[in-house]
Design a protein around this motif. Structure first.
Motif, PDB file in Angstrom:
ATOM      1  N   ALA A  78     -29.239 -28.335  -3.857  1.00 36.63           N
ATOM      2  CA  ALA A  78     -27.864 -28.975  -3.885  1.00 36.63           C
ATOM      3  C   ALA A  78     -28.267 -30.107  -4.699  1.00 36.63           C
ATOM      4  CB  ALA A  78     -27.051 -29.020  -2.732  1.00 36.63           C
ATOM      5  N   GLU A  79     -29.204 -30.831  -4.275  1.00 36.44           N
ATOM      6  CA  GLU A  79     -29.429 -32.030  -4.907  1.00 36.44           C
ATOM      7  C   GLU A  79     -29.976 -32.098  -6.228  1.00 36.44           C
ATOM      8  OE1 GLU A  79     -28.295 -35.088  -3.642  1.00 36.44           O
ATOM      9  OE2 GLU A  79     -27.589 -34.265  -1.965  1.00 36.44           O
ATOM     10  N   THR A  80     -30.646 -31.009  -6.538  1.00 37.33           N
ATOM     11  CA  THR A  80     -31.563 -30.761  -7.880  1.00 37.33           C
ATOM     12  C   THR A  80     -30.794 -29.978  -8.899  1.00 37.33           C
ATOM     13  OG1 THR A  80     -32.796 -28.983  -7.183  1.00 37.33           O
ATOM     14  CG2 THR A  80     -33.556 -31.116  -6.739  1.00 37.33           C
ATOM     15  N   ASP A  81     -29.852 -28.955  -8.105  1.00 32.35           N
ATOM     16  CA  ASP A  81     -29.378 -28.033  -9.501  1.00 32.35           C
ATOM     17  C   ASP A  81     -27.917 -28.059  -9.601  1.00 32.35           C
ATOM     18  OD1 ASP A  81     -31.981 -27.262  -9.200  1.00 32.35           O
ATOM     19  OD2 ASP A  81     -31.260 -25.264  -9.790  1.00 32.35           O
ATOM     20  N   MET A  82     -27.199 -28.782  -8.520  1.00 34.70           N
ATOM     21  CA  MET A  82     -25.823 -28.627  -8.583  1.00 34.70           C
ATOM     22  C   MET A  82     -25.418 -29.679  -9.793  1.00 34.70           C
ATOM     23  SD  MET A  82     -23.721 -28.490  -4.784  1.00 34.70           S
ATOM     24  CE  MET A  82     -22.221 -28.128  -5.812  1.00 34.70           C
ATOM     25  N   ILE A  83     -24.273 -29.291 -10.518  1.00 34.47           N
ATOM     26  CA  ILE A  83     -23.902 -29.979 -11.783  1.00 34.47           C
ATOM     27  C   ILE A  83     -22.856 -30.852 -11.136  1.00 34.47           C
ATOM     28  CG2 ILE A  83     -24.281 -28.181 -13.508  1.00 34.47           C
ATOM     29  CD1 ILE A  83     -21.419 -27.808 -13.405  1.00 34.47           C
ATOM     30  N   SER A  84     -22.873 -32.143 -11.853  1.00 36.70           N
ATOM     31  CA  SER A  84     -21.944 -33.231 -11.375  1.00 36.70           C
ATOM     32  C   SER A  84     -20.493 -32.823 -11.513  1.00 36.70           C
ATOM     33  CB  SER A  84     -21.856 -34.433 -12.418  1.00 36.70           C
ATOM     34  OG  SER A  84     -21.458 -34.155 -13.787  1.00 36.70           O
ATOM     35  N   SER A  85     -19.544 -33.625 -10.939  1.00 33.03           N
ATOM     36  CA  SER A  85     -18.120 -33.237 -11.026  1.00 33.03           C
ATOM     37  C   SER A  85     -17.669 -33.285 -12.354  1.00 33.03           C
ATOM     38  CB  SER A  85     -17.248 -34.497 -10.163  1.00 33.03           C
ATOM     39  OG  SER A  85     -17.873 -34.500  -8.969  1.00 33.03           O
TER      40      SER A  85
ATOM     41  N   LYS B  13     -19.344 -32.723 -15.157  1.00 35.47           N
ATOM     42  CA  LYS B  13     -19.767 -31.532 -15.840  1.00 35.47           C
ATOM     43  C   LYS B  13     -19.068 -30.126 -15.410  1.00 35.47           C
ATOM     44  CE  LYS B  13     -23.063 -30.592 -18.996  1.00 35.47           C
ATOM     45  NZ  LYS B  13     -22.928 -31.044 -20.392  1.00 35.47           N
ATOM     46  N   TYR B  14     -18.813 -30.312 -14.216  1.00 42.44           N
ATOM     47  CA  TYR B  14     -17.902 -29.004 -13.791  1.00 42.44           C
ATOM     48  C   TYR B  14     -16.736 -28.965 -14.184  1.00 42.44           C
ATOM     49  CZ  TYR B  14     -16.119 -26.527  -9.239  1.00 42.44           C
ATOM     50  OH  TYR B  14     -15.560 -25.725  -8.380  1.00 42.44           O
ATOM     51  N   GLU B  15     -16.116 -30.049 -14.518  1.00 49.85           N
ATOM     52  CA  GLU B  15     -14.724 -30.284 -15.516  1.00 49.85           C
ATOM     53  C   GLU B  15     -15.160 -29.878 -16.890  1.00 49.85           C
ATOM     54  OE1 GLU B  15     -10.347 -31.422 -14.871  1.00 49.85           O
ATOM     55  OE2 GLU B  15     -12.119 -30.864 -13.415  1.00 49.85           O
ATOM     56  N   GLU B  16     -15.907 -30.117 -17.418  1.00 49.11           N
ATOM     57  CA  GLU B  16     -16.409 -29.760 -18.634  1.00 49.11           C
ATOM     58  C   GLU B  16     -16.595 -28.384 -19.050  1.00 49.11           C
ATOM     59  OE1 GLU B  16     -20.257 -30.513 -21.476  1.00 49.11           O
ATOM     60  OE2 GLU B  16     -19.337 -32.278 -20.536  1.00 49.11           O
ATOM     61  N   ALA B  17     -17.393 -27.693 -17.780  1.00 49.57           N
ATOM     62  CA  ALA B  17     -17.873 -26.197 -17.931  1.00 49.57           C
ATOM     63  C   ALA B  17     -16.281 -25.655 -17.770  1.00 49.57           C
ATOM     64  CB  ALA B  17     -18.762 -25.998 -16.767  1.00 49.57           C
ATOM     65  N   LEU B  18     -15.609 -25.942 -16.810  1.00 51.98           N
ATOM     66  CA  LEU B  18     -14.355 -25.046 -16.623  1.00 51.98           C
ATOM     67  C   LEU B  18     -13.474 -25.189 -18.174  1.00 51.98           C
ATOM     68  CD1 LEU B  18     -13.308 -25.680 -12.970  1.00 51.98           C
ATOM     69  CD2 LEU B  18     -14.475 -23.818 -13.806  1.00 51.98           C
ATOM     70  N   ASN B  19     -13.441 -26.255 -18.576  1.00 52.59           N
ATOM     71  CA  ASN B  19     -12.548 -26.345 -19.875  1.00 52.59           C
ATOM     72  C   ASN B  19     -13.226 -25.518 -20.997  1.00 52.59           C
ATOM     73  OD1 ASN B  19     -10.147 -28.446 -20.023  1.00 52.59           O
ATOM     74  ND2 ASN B  19     -11.576 -29.376 -18.750  1.00 52.59           N
ATOM     75  N   TRP B  20     -14.640 -25.351 -20.869  1.00 53.84           N
ATOM     76  CA  TRP B  20     -15.514 -24.664 -21.959  1.00 53.84           C
ATOM     77  C   TRP B  20     -14.764 -23.074 -21.527  1.00 53.84           C
ATOM     78  CZ3 TRP B  20     -18.308 -20.327 -20.518  1.00 53.84           C
ATOM     79  CH2 TRP B  20     -19.187 -19.863 -21.517  1.00 53.84           C
ATOM     80  N   PHE B  21     -14.956 -22.698 -20.365  1.00 55.06           N
ATOM     81  CA  PHE B  21     -14.494 -21.332 -19.864  1.00 55.06           C
ATOM     82  C   PHE B  21     -13.196 -21.144 -20.310  1.00 55.06           C
ATOM     83  CE2 PHE B  21     -13.799 -18.378 -16.457  1.00 55.06           C
ATOM     84  CZ  PHE B  21     -14.799 -17.273 -16.779  1.00 55.06           C
ATOM     85  N   TYR B  22     -12.158 -21.950 -20.125  1.00 49.76           N
ATOM     86  CA  TYR B  22     -10.750 -21.712 -20.585  1.00 49.76           C
ATOM     87  C   TYR B  22     -10.737 -21.450 -22.225  1.00 49.76           C
ATOM     88  CZ  TYR B  22      -5.985 -22.569 -21.743  1.00 49.76           C
ATOM     89  OH  TYR B  22      -4.678 -22.754 -22.373  1.00 49.76           O
ATOM     90  N   ASP B  23     -11.476 -22.436 -22.865  1.00 52.65           N
ATOM     91  CA  ASP B  23     -11.562 -22.010 -24.472  1.00 52.65           C
ATOM     92  C   ASP B  23     -12.198 -20.895 -24.720  1.00 52.65           C
ATOM     93  OD1 ASP B  23     -10.333 -24.620 -24.933  1.00 52.65           O
ATOM     94  OD2 ASP B  23     -12.425 -25.729 -25.030  1.00 52.65           O
ATOM     95  N   LYS B  24     -13.157 -20.384 -24.198  1.00 57.10           N
ATOM     96  CA  LYS B  24     -13.691 -19.035 -24.603  1.00 57.10           C
ATOM     97  C   LYS B  24     -12.784 -17.944 -23.939  1.00 57.10           C
ATOM     98  CE  LYS B  24     -17.278 -20.852 -26.443  1.00 57.10           C
ATOM     99  NZ  LYS B  24     -17.668 -20.573 -28.145  1.00 57.10           N
ATOM    100  N   SER B  25     -12.089 -17.981 -22.785  1.00 55.08           N
ATOM    101  CA  SER B  25     -11.440 -16.832 -22.575  1.00 55.08           C
ATOM    102  C   SER B  25     -10.299 -16.600 -23.576  1.00 55.08           C
ATOM    103  CB  SER B  25     -10.600 -17.366 -21.260  1.00 55.08           C
ATOM    104  OG  SER B  25      -9.659 -18.466 -21.366  1.00 55.08           O
TER     105      SER B  25
ATOM    106  N   TYR C  94     -16.096 -32.221  -5.067  1.00 52.84           N
ATOM    107  CA  TYR C  94     -16.547 -31.989  -6.637  1.00 52.84           C
ATOM    108  C   TYR C  94     -15.173 -31.794  -7.515  1.00 52.84           C
ATOM    109  CZ  TYR C  94     -21.522 -31.575  -5.112  1.00 52.84           C
ATOM    110  OH  TYR C  94     -22.661 -31.880  -4.716  1.00 52.84           O
ATOM    111  N   CYS C  95     -14.424 -32.797  -7.381  1.00 50.44           N
ATOM    112  CA  CYS C  95     -13.027 -32.664  -8.280  1.00 50.44           C
ATOM    113  C   CYS C  95     -13.068 -34.198  -8.743  1.00 50.44           C
ATOM    114  CB  CYS C  95     -11.889 -32.259  -7.450  1.00 50.44           C
ATOM    115  SG  CYS C  95     -10.443 -32.260  -8.495  1.00 50.44           S
ATOM    116  N   VAL C  96     -12.798 -34.223  -9.911  1.00 55.55           N
ATOM    117  CA  VAL C  96     -12.648 -35.427 -10.603  1.00 55.55           C
ATOM    118  C   VAL C  96     -11.050 -35.789 -10.579  1.00 55.55           C
ATOM    119  CG1 VAL C  96     -14.527 -35.544 -12.002  1.00 55.55           C
ATOM    120  CG2 VAL C  96     -12.492 -34.495 -13.159  1.00 55.55           C
ATOM    121  N   TYR C  97     -10.218 -34.755 -10.578  1.00 52.24           N
ATOM    122  CA  TYR C  97      -8.797 -35.247 -10.596  1.00 52.24           C
ATOM    123  C   TYR C  97      -8.265 -36.038  -9.564  1.00 52.24           C
ATOM    124  CZ  TYR C  97      -3.776 -34.639 -11.461  1.00 52.24           C
ATOM    125  OH  TYR C  97      -2.535 -34.355 -11.544  1.00 52.24           O
TER     126      TYR C  97
END
Length: 353
Positions: free
Chosen positions: A193-200, A202-214, A343-346
């Motif tokens: 978790a400490e070494t591999d979990m992305i930050s909150s 980056k999490y938000e960024e990844a999900l926005n990428w996912f939305y765009d690609k969908s 892990y939520c920035v909102y």
């Protein structure tokens, strides 16, 4: 519209045995026989009990479920009870014989774990050299046999920068879907978790990428263990000046982010019923209590269905009905599954009514 609390998706860990040594493994699976696995007759009885209240999608998982010699009997029986049956596998054990048996047993789709864009990136995460090539071979054999397959990808610091390459690979291989899983610190996942979990962030960024690609692919897209995505869909749709509809946004627009205990549950290899595979709290055991009673009367499940019990900013959030936060990550972070998602920035603008 309030969704009825019926089990729509059940994950059944048929075995904890596995031939890989994945860094993030929820089950902490290993390649030896575990005691306490439910036998075929007991599994059939539990399927009968589930059928009293629902005809869910039943995902046969593990460990590596293909280690179960009776898996095709289990799949066929569930199919005969009108369940939709899916298989969650690492793909490496699939040969031509197994591909045909998967098809003939009534399994409608197989998910294959793919955590890298090439052999090195995947094999280093899965712990066994050759697992990438074997997984792709398994996928191709499924396609040849006429079985739909999807790729499941766990997003970590190791691969978040290569999501475009993973999507390209999924499209190239003919996957019908790409499901992204956000790492949950449970099992072996705690250790990384400490070494591999992305930050909150980056999490938000990844999900926005996912939305765009969908919007750019014909593949089915689904974000799993990522309830924030259901907030993001609505935020992005509002900015685009459009309404959320089933046709344009699929099930992701019509349901709640975290369905643990309300539409989803997990049955362990020994019969423990959990809200999901990543929240290691038992609501009861099917060896002792009928599934219907566990599902309908468990205090654990009842509390998860009541969003008014959510704490912290999740409890204050106007998106709590469509997101709900990841209850497993809250449990990991605060030892309280009703606490706020860590892990939520909102930041909620106001309290919900």
């Amino acid at each position: 519209m309030k969704m009825p609390n019926i089990p729509r998706l059940i994950f059944w860990e048929l075995t904890k045995r596995c031939n890989l040594s994945c860094l993030h493994c929820r089950a902490e699976a290993e390649d030896f026989d575990f005691s306490g696995e439910l036998g075929l007759d007991r599994i059939k009885k539990v399927i009968d009990h589930i059928a009293v209240i629902a005809k869910p999608i039943l995902v046969l998982t593990g460990g590596e479920p293909l280690y179960r010699k009776d898996i095709f009997d289990i799949a066929s029986y569930a199919k005969s009870r009108e369940f939709k049956v899916a298989l969650a596998t690492n793909g490496t054990l699939i040969n031509e014989e197994y591909a045909e048996k998967i098809k003939n047993s009534g399994i409608e789709r197989a998910s294959i774990s793919l955590d890298g864009w090439d052999a090195h990136s995947h094999d280093s995460f899965r712990g066994v050299p050759g697992s990438f090539d074997d997984a792709l071979k398994g996928a191709r054999l499924l396609k040849k046999a006429g079985v739909d397959f999807q790729f499941n990808t766990t997003i970590t610091k190791r691969n978040v920068h290569k999501m475009d390459a993973i999507l390209e690979l999924a499209e190239k291989e003919g996957a019908v879907a790409l499901h992204l899983f956000m790492l949950v610190p449970v099992g072996c996942g705690v250790e990384i978790a400490e070494t591999d979990m992305i930050s909150s962030e980056k999490y938000e960024e990844a999900l926005n990428w996912f939305y765009d690609k969908s919007k750019e692919t014909n593949m089915e897209f689904k974000a799993t263990c990522a309830p924030h995505y259901y907030r993001i869909i609505r935020q992005r749709a509002a900015k685009e000046g459009r309404k959320i509809t089933f046709e344009t946004d699929g099930m992701s627009a019509m349901t709640r982010g975290c369905l643990a205990g309300s539409g989803v549950c997990f049955i362990s290899h020994s019969g423990e019923v959990q809200p999901c595979g990543y929240l290691p709290i038992s609501a009861g055991n099917v060896l002792k209590t009928p599934f219907k009673e566990i599902w309908e009367e468990s205090e654990l499940f009842r509390s998860l269905r009541d969003v008014k019990q959510l704490k912290g900013k999740c409890g204050d959030c106007q998106y709590r009905m469509v997101c709900g936060g990841c209850r497993a990550r809250a449990f990991y972070s605060e030892d309280d599954y009703l606490d706020e998602e860590p892990y939520c920035v909102y930041e909620p603008r106001k309290k919900s009514g």
